[in-house]
Design a protein around this motif. Sequence first.
Motif, mmCIF file in Angstrom:
data_model
loop_
_atom_site.group_PDB
_atom_site.id
_atom_site.type_symbol
_atom_site.label_atom_id
_atom_site.label_comp_id
_atom_site.label_asym_id
_atom_site.label_seq_id
_atom_site.Cartn_x
_atom_site.Cartn_y
_atom_site.Cartn_z
ATOM 1 N N UNK A 1 -8.645 7.325 -2.937
ATOM 2 C CA UNK A 1 -8.374 5.961 -2.494
ATOM 3 C C UNK A 1 -6.946 5.542 -2.848
ATOM 4 N N UNK A 2 -6.486 5.905 -4.041
ATOM 5 C CA UNK A 2 -5.125 5.559 -4.447
ATOM 6 C C UNK A 2 -4.096 6.276 -3.578
ATOM 7 N N UNK A 3 -4.363 7.541 -3.235
ATOM 8 C CA UNK A 3 -3.448 8.289 -2.370
ATOM 9 C C UNK A 3 -3.379 7.646 -0.987
ATOM 10 N N UNK A 4 -4.540 7.259 -0.461
ATOM 11 C CA UNK A 4 -4.566 6.600 0.844
ATOM 12 C C UNK A 4 -3.816 5.277 0.800
ATOM 13 N N UNK A 5 -3.948 4.553 -0.297
ATOM 14 C CA UNK A 5 -3.230 3.291 -0.447
ATOM 15 C C UNK A 5 -1.719 3.536 -0.464
ATOM 16 N N UNK B 1 -0.132 5.959 0.915
ATOM 17 C CA UNK B 1 0.283 6.384 2.256
ATOM 18 C C UNK B 1 0.130 5.256 3.269
ATOM 19 N N UNK B 2 -0.491 4.149 2.866
ATOM 20 C CA UNK B 2 -0.664 3.030 3.784
ATOM 21 C C UNK B 2 -1.842 3.187 4.722
ATOM 22 N N UNK B 3 -2.753 4.142 4.413
ATOM 23 C CA UNK B 3 -3.939 4.340 5.248
ATOM 24 C C UNK B 3 -4.873 3.153 5.040
ATOM 25 N N UNK B 4 -5.303 2.589 6.142
ATOM 26 C CA UNK B 4 -6.262 1.488 6.082
ATOM 27 C C UNK B 4 -5.628 0.142 5.784
ATOM 28 N N UNK B 5 -4.303 0.106 5.622
ATOM 29 C CA UNK B 5 -3.673 -1.194 5.388
ATOM 30 C C UNK B 5 -3.327 -1.837 6.717
#
Length: 153
Positions: free
Chosen positions: A142-146, A148-152
């Motif tokens: 989840x932190x990696x996705x955050x 990378x801006x995934x889901x933002x």
Amino acid sequence: MSTPAMPSDASEIYRRYLSAVMLHGHASAKACELGASDLYALNILGLTGPMTPGELGARTGLTTGPTTRLIDRLEAAGYVRRAPSPDDRRKVIVEPVGKPAGLDEAMAPARQRIGELLAGYTPEQITVLFDYFARASEAYQAAAEQLRGVGSD
């Protein structure tokens, strides 16, 4: 019930642990004549199964060009193949089809040492350790996705 006190050098201990895991991954890849990203990608495919090149790129943190070169290397070495997507034949998926020769041998010493280490824990402690591994994996993902801006939005 009170929470046990953290050691004063907890952050340093944890960083050393993560560094050792990463160093072992790099050494294992080199022992199999692979790059660290190649072995990491094979691990991702082994854990999650076939995926599109875009998904693999997102999971490895690589952009389109490096992802294509990574897949080309793995395909040439016989570890993956490109196949039409069963859902949309216009799309390609990357499927794992083999693992590097010597990978089990490269990993054996660490597996043995970790097995010996785990044997010193009680069943309850093992349960806690593996609960941590599962939950920490989700937290890091989840932190990696955050990052990378995934889901933002």
